[in-house]
Design a protein around this motif. Sequence first.
Motif, PDB file in Angstrom:
ATOM      1  N   ARG A 179       0.806  -1.230   0.000  1.00 23.30           N
ATOM      2  CA  ARG A 179       0.000   0.000   0.000  1.00 23.30           C
ATOM      3  C   ARG A 179       0.836   1.275   0.000  1.00 23.30           C
ATOM      4  N   LYS A 180       1.804   1.351   0.929  1.00 24.54           N
ATOM      5  CA  LYS A 180       2.596   2.583   1.055  1.00 24.54           C
ATOM      6  C   LYS A 180       3.350   2.898  -0.238  1.00 24.54           C
ATOM      7  N   PRO A 181       4.078   1.932  -0.827  1.00 21.33           N
ATOM      8  CA  PRO A 181       4.766   2.238  -2.088  1.00 21.33           C
ATOM      9  C   PRO A 181       3.804   2.632  -3.208  1.00 21.33           C
ATOM     10  N   LEU A 183       0.895   4.166  -2.888  1.00 21.24           N
ATOM     11  CA  LEU A 183       0.405   5.531  -2.638  1.00 21.24           C
ATOM     12  C   LEU A 183       1.488   6.554  -2.974  1.00 21.24           C
ATOM     13  N   LYS A 184       2.728   6.216  -2.645  1.00 23.64           N
ATOM     14  CA  LYS A 184       3.840   7.133  -2.933  1.00 23.64           C
ATOM     15  C   LYS A 184       4.010   7.291  -4.448  1.00 23.64           C
ATOM     16  N   LYS A 185       3.889   6.185  -5.156  1.00 21.16           N
ATOM     17  CA  LYS A 185       4.049   6.227  -6.621  1.00 21.16           C
ATOM     18  C   LYS A 185       2.982   7.143  -7.238  1.00 21.16           C
ATOM     19  N   ARG A 187       1.312   9.545  -5.731  1.00 22.14           N
ATOM     20  CA  ARG A 187       1.577  10.939  -5.325  1.00 22.14           C
ATOM     21  C   ARG A 187       2.678  11.536  -6.212  1.00 22.14           C
ATOM     22  N   ASP A 188       3.723  10.786  -6.454  1.00 25.28           N
ATOM     23  CA  ASP A 188       4.838  11.289  -7.278  1.00 25.28           C
ATOM     24  C   ASP A 188       4.393  11.527  -8.719  1.00 25.28           C
ATOM     25  N   GLU A 189       3.526  10.649  -9.215  1.00 26.79           N
ATOM     26  CA  GLU A 189       3.065  10.790 -10.600  1.00 26.79           C
ATOM     27  C   GLU A 189       2.202  12.025 -10.781  1.00 26.79           C
ATOM     28  N   PRO A 193      -1.435  15.748  -2.981  1.00 19.51           N
ATOM     29  CA  PRO A 193      -1.641  14.822  -1.864  1.00 19.51           C
ATOM     30  C   PRO A 193      -2.603  13.703  -2.265  1.00 19.51           C
TER      31      PRO A 193
END
Length: 217
Positions: A179-181, A183-185, A187-189, A193
């Motif tokens: 989940r965390k990776p 969500l980070k991906k 957000r970065d794309e 937020p």
Amino acid sequence: MTVQVLAADFASATTSTASMPAPVFAEIAFAGRSNVGKSTLLGALSERKSLARVSKDPGRTRSLVFFDVRARRVADGPKTADTPPPEELRLAFVDLPGYGYAKISKSEAASWKPLIEGYLRTRVTLRMVLVLIDIRRGPQEEERDLLEFLKQPADASRTQPVVAKVVATKLDKLSRHERKPALKKLRDEIGLPVFGVSGESGEGLGELWNAIVASVL
Ligand code: GDP
């Protein structure tokens, strides 16, 4: 703070920005492609599963659907003499027509785009737009277009800013460590937020409610 929903009811539906209900309460708009989990999220956030069915009525899938929501904010922790009294909030959830239907015709696409964009550009009570994206699929062309559209400078008639946020849906479909990776991906794309939620398990709904409340106060 915890948000308790006191009531959530269907108010009206319209296919034209000219016949929207009078702008009274602060509005939170929900946008997303068909099947992203929008009705499930609306039902879970409002604690009224039946709301999910309202927008699914065949006559309403191309409409803006307005719901009146009454909620209150309650301070967390044990009640003391300093605990503020619960604060009542009135707001509207607005379900925007789902886009991205595989079988949508060009002319149908041409009619919902001005409806959604007209609403987003002119509605004076609009405070927040939640763009739903399935955590497993990531943003597609329509989501990117919509997020780009939301970056445009506000209409001169607006006195309050409109906040755009991305809500990653169906978080429960990923294992805990994915989940965390993911969500980070996302957000970065997107460069915005991202809230991760599951309308099925209820995960992330408290944080989303807090963001909603912050945008309407
Ligand atoms: P809508 O078309 O965007 O309103 O999507 P729905 O809310 O109707 O959901 C589409 C499908 O995804 C349904 O089969 C739901 O049961 C399922 N779904 C929606 N939200 C979730 C979720 O958070 N987790 C899981 N596992 N399934 C979901």
